[in-house]
Design an enzyme around this catalytic site. Structure first.
Site, mmCIF file in Angstrom:
data_model
loop_
_atom_site.group_PDB
_atom_site.id
_atom_site.type_symbol
_atom_site.label_atom_id
_atom_site.label_comp_id
_atom_site.label_asym_id
_atom_site.label_seq_id
_atom_site.Cartn_x
_atom_site.Cartn_y
_atom_site.Cartn_z
ATOM 1 N N LYS A 1 39.913 36.030 44.418
ATOM 2 C CA LYS A 1 39.749 35.805 42.982
ATOM 3 C C LYS A 1 38.307 35.414 42.674
ATOM 4 O O LYS A 1 37.728 34.556 43.347
ATOM 5 C CB LYS A 1 40.699 34.702 42.500
ATOM 6 C CG LYS A 1 42.157 35.099 42.534
ATOM 7 C CD LYS A 1 42.483 36.163 41.505
ATOM 8 C CE LYS A 1 43.964 36.490 41.485
ATOM 9 N NZ LYS A 1 44.302 37.503 40.478
ATOM 10 N N LYS B 1 52.282 46.540 38.777
ATOM 11 C CA LYS B 1 53.168 45.404 39.006
ATOM 12 C C LYS B 1 54.516 45.728 38.378
ATOM 13 O O LYS B 1 54.588 46.111 37.207
ATOM 14 C CB LYS B 1 52.572 44.132 38.402
ATOM 15 C CG LYS B 1 51.239 43.743 39.026
ATOM 16 C CD LYS B 1 50.623 42.521 38.383
ATOM 17 C CE LYS B 1 49.295 42.173 39.040
ATOM 18 N NZ LYS B 1 48.626 41.011 38.421
#
Length: 354
Positions: free
Chosen positions: A130, A238
């Protein structure tokens, strides 16, 4: 471009790009009867939270997970409910593989915590890091990525900015981070036009970083705009935000781009749906972001879907009653989720909430 997947109810017809085949939407009372709201502690802060809440639904064919983040409006959350209903009432498409390679995920932690985070994943060949966290700097990102490279010198490293940079920031950051070797950068800019411009500038400068679209696939009214705009080299899909495995398969087929299956910080119930998608894709060229149960300090099953030697074996999940009880959300949060379920069910049914 690959052929569209066929509607199993009518194999002569491909799926349309919006609505996948599914069992009829169960009535609200049926959903409420099998609903369990859980609150699971996180090992580290992720997406700004330290507790992950989700509503689990028990259906005749298995369990589904309804866990849209609290800030999502009901219309967007309705896709998540469609995915949960698919899991519990329709089941999943037939798999093409029984083991799914996965990456480790490193949140926006200080560089000195990277070894600790990676240790929870065991052996892995790919790591997602991240970056562009609010309140942090490019120096923080560079230190974190460098720490991953030091621990895993041969791993494929991809970074995920969650749209946190503008075009100029993204080009500057990725030019710098590319020095350690990046497999790809996920959503480096917030919109499709930004992704396309970042991709163009990197290529013009000879910076060898592929661009992956995530939010620009699942938040657009037309997820295929990314492919049409030439804004990405691959797409991140997703299951829950796209409305289920079958709809996600349809989107990948129409986009004609390589796909990486990722999670939405799910319990093992939600990860099972992600594995079903990864198992059903005709091609799976990249390790998937489905190892995120390792970021949770608790789960709803004793047999969590976590990586073993860089992969997760495809298997079904049954929540343990004692864990559902131990991690049950507070009465106030349970009420909040059940009220949300009522509203979103009404949206999905095409009617107004009473």
């Amino acid at each position: 471009m690959p052929a569209l997947p066929l509607d199993p109810r009518n194999p002569a017809h491909p799926l349309d790009p919006v609505t996948p085949p599914a069992a009829a939407l169960p009535g609200l009372d049926e959903l409420l009867a099998g609903a369990h709201v859980v609150s699971l502690p996180m090992r580290v802060k992720f997406r700004g939270i330290l507790q992950r809440e989700a509503l689990l639904l028990r259906g005749p064919l298995g369990w589904g997970e309804f866990g849209p983040f609290p800030e999502y409006e009901d219309a967007e959350a309705s896709r998540w409910l469609a995915a949960a209903v698919e899991a519990g009432w329709s089941g999943f498409p037939a798999p093409l593989r029984d083991s799914i390679p996965v990456n480790a995920t490193v949140p926006a932690v200080p560089a000195d915590r990277v070894p600790e985070v990676l240790a929870r994943f065991g052996r892995v060949d790919a790591v997602k890091v991240k970056v562009a966290e609010r309140g942090q700097s490019l120096n923080d990102d560079a230190a974190r990525v460098a720490a991953v490279r030091e621990v895993l010198p041969d791993a494929a490293i991809r970074v995920d900015a969650n749209g946190g940079w503008d075009v100029a920031e993204a080009v500057t950051a990725l030019t710098r981070l590319a020095a350690v070797g990046l497999e790809y950068a996920e959503q480096p800019a917030p919109d499709i036009a930004g992704l396309a411009e970042v991709r163009r500038q990197l290529r013009a400068s000879g910076v060898p970083v592929l661009i992956a679209a995530d939010e620009s696939v699942r938040k657009e009214d037309d997820p295929l705009k990314v492919a049409r705009a030439g804004a990405a080299d691959l797409i991140v899909v997703k299951t829950a935000p796209l409305g289920g495995v079958r709809r996600a398969l349809n989107i990948v087929a129409q986009a004609g781009l390589p796909a990486v299956v990722s999670s939405a910080l799910d319990t093992s119930v939600g990860i099972r749906a992600g594995l079903a998608l990864a198992a059903a894709l005709p091609e799976l060229p990249y390790a998937c972001g489905l190892g995120t149960v390792s970021l949770l300090a608790a789960d709803v099953t004793q047999d969590s879907l976590v990586p073993d030697d860089g992969a997760i074996a495809l298997r079904d999940v049954r929540p343990a009653p004692e864990l559902l009880a131990e991690h049950a959300a507070s009465p106030e949060r349970r009420h909040w989720w059940l009220d949300r379920l009522r509203r979103v069910h009404a949206v999905l049914a095409g009617s107004s909430a009473p």
